[in-house]
Design an enzyme around this catalytic site. Structure first.
Site, PDB file in Angstrom:
ATOM      1  N   THR A   1       0.861  -1.197   0.000  1.00 37.21           N
ATOM      2  CA  THR A   1       0.000   0.000   0.000  1.00 37.21           C
ATOM      3  C   THR A   1       0.889   1.238   0.000  1.00 37.21           C
ATOM      4  O   THR A   1       1.896   1.293   0.709  1.00 37.21           O
ATOM      5  CB  THR A   1      -0.933   0.003   1.232  1.00 37.21           C
ATOM      6  OG1 THR A   1      -1.795  -1.141   1.139  1.00 37.21           O
ATOM      7  CG2 THR A   1      -1.804   1.243   1.279  1.00 37.21           C
TER       8      THR A   1
ATOM      9  N   PHE B   1       1.198   5.167   0.802  1.00 35.96           N
ATOM     10  CA  PHE B   1       0.603   6.213   1.645  1.00 35.96           C
ATOM     11  C   PHE B   1       1.226   7.557   1.276  1.00 35.96           C
ATOM     12  O   PHE B   1       2.401   7.620   0.924  1.00 35.96           O
ATOM     13  CB  PHE B   1       0.918   5.951   3.125  1.00 35.96           C
ATOM     14  CG  PHE B   1       0.277   4.708   3.684  1.00 35.96           C
ATOM     15  CD1 PHE B   1      -0.900   4.776   4.417  1.00 35.96           C
ATOM     16  CD2 PHE B   1       0.850   3.467   3.495  1.00 35.96           C
ATOM     17  CE1 PHE B   1      -1.489   3.636   4.949  1.00 35.96           C
ATOM     18  CE2 PHE B   1       0.268   2.316   4.017  1.00 35.96           C
ATOM     19  CZ  PHE B   1      -0.904   2.406   4.749  1.00 35.96           C
TER      20      PHE B   1
END
Ligand SMILES: O=C(O)C(=O)C[C@]1(C(=O)O)C=C[C@@H](O)C=C1
Length: 374
Positions: A247, A249
């Site tokens: 992921t 960010f």
């Protein structure tokens, strides 16, 4: 949710182009994909376990000492994140800003509001995942506010099945977690016979719920660190359907009144709104960058006029007083280079001539590392 098309020009998350193994932060280590996949899961102890007992709550989450959750020097930067202590976003905050104090918030909007209200210096948002693509809702939030991207951080997301101490897998009747975590672990959950799945706001929030309600028939999907933090048992790990689950960010900061220092290895994110003819505009944008030898690292086409049901994207026009404007067709572009680079300035000028609106979302250091939190 607007319709999105993703063209993968360069995938910073792919095993071949990701982490170089450079250890430039103490917490946590960036690892080379090869090393990470070979090594068995590893857990790292975090500081003190937060409890809800008597602690004041802000934004729906406990705040230790009436302010930020994590113990850090008073002058440490405060980073707001969505979720309970122990959420992946909190780890991302600590990776991006080592030594920071983290401020748990119930929603992503609350995290941004915390920065605007001066309760936090920065906010962190997950914006992209290898399994789900771009998190458009978080991009929408970014566009509606006057914050700039100041850093990026990629985390390897490693999911575990957690239960109250002593609970055996056969006793479990349901599983709770962030919807993304439930979706990412569908195959493993089916194999475990866990068909009753209930979404909650974040992975650590699920763990907190197990703990506080002493749920003996329920498991949570979260990180091994959340297990340590809340004292739960890890019944299974590596639950995600895809072994490579990263992921990305973004750290958001208020706009500085002084020009920021040029970051090393700079990268810029921008949004381009245009009127019709997506493909023609796309070719013109690609040409503006390619003629100047500027590499793109992300290109996402949002076309909400393709369907009558889709709302246009709202973008805060930060010039002057700042007003929200609706655009049905936009492109998100990330590219290598800084806004101070004359080639970049020329490309942006050229794009401004055939688009209806352009906003630079931030110029920051490209970080190709993938951090392993387990
Ligand atoms: O629930 C968490 O722990 C989060 O930090 C949020 C979040 C997300 O919204 O993408 C972050 C990474 C994981 O993929 C799952 C959930």
């Amino acid at each position: 949710m607007p319709f999105a098309t993703s063209l993968k020009l360069h995938n910073p998350f792919s095993p071949t182009s990701a982490a170089t193994g450079r250890r430039d932060l103490d917490f946590p280590a960036a690892v080379s994909p090869a090393r990470r996949l070979r090594n068995p899961p590893r857990t790292v102890a975090m500081a003190t376990v937060p409890t809800n007992d008597g602690a004041p709550w802000i934004n729906g989450h406990p705040h230790i000492n009436g302010h930020a959750h994590s113990y850090a020097p008073a002058l440490a930067p405060h980073v707001a994140f969505q979720g309970a202590p122990g959420a992946y976003s909190e780890f991302a905050a600590k990776t991006a800003v080592p030594g920071c104090a983290t401020v748990p918030c119930r929603t992503f909007s609350d995290a941004i509001a915390a920065v605007q209200a001066g309760q936090a210096d920065r906010a962190i948002l997950p914006v992209e995942s290898t399994m789900e693509g771009t998190a458009l809702r978080n991009y929408d939030l970014l566009l509606r506010h006057d914050l700039v991207i100041s850093q990026e951080v990629n985390l390897f997301v490693h999911y575990c099945l957690l239960a109250m101490p002593g609970v055996r897998p056969a006793e479990l009747r349901r599983v709770i977690s962030h919807p993304m975590a439930l979706a990412h672990c569908g195959r493993a959950l089916a194999q475990l016979g866990l068909h009753r799945r209930e979404p909650v706001e974040d992975t650590a929030g699920a763990v907190e719920m197990l703990r506080s309600h002493r749920l003996l028939d329920t498991a949570a999907i979260a990180s091994p660190r959340a297990a340590l933090l809340y004292g739960l048992d890890v019944l299974a790990d590596g639950l995600q359907d895809e072994s490579w689950n990263v992921t990305r960010f973004l750290l958001l900061s208020p706009k500085s009144s002084t020009p920021p220092l040029l970051p090393p290895n700079p990268k810029t994110s921008m949004v381009i709104a245009h009127r019709g003819g997506s493909m023609v505009v796309l070719l013109k944008v690609l040409s503006a960058f390619s003629r100047r030898n500027i590499n793109l690292t992300k290109l996402e086409i949002i076309n909400s006029s393709a369907s009558e049901n889709k709302a246009p994207v709202m973008i805060l026009d930060i010039r002057g007083k700042g007003s929200l404007r609706a655009f049905p067709q936009i492109l998100y572009v990330d590219f290598e280079g800084s806004t101070e680079d004359p080639r970049v300035k020329e490309a942006i000028d050229e794009i401004s001539q055939f688009s209806v609106f352009v906003r630079i979302l931030g110029c920051y250091a490209a970080n190709p590392n993938v951090y392993d939190l387990q």
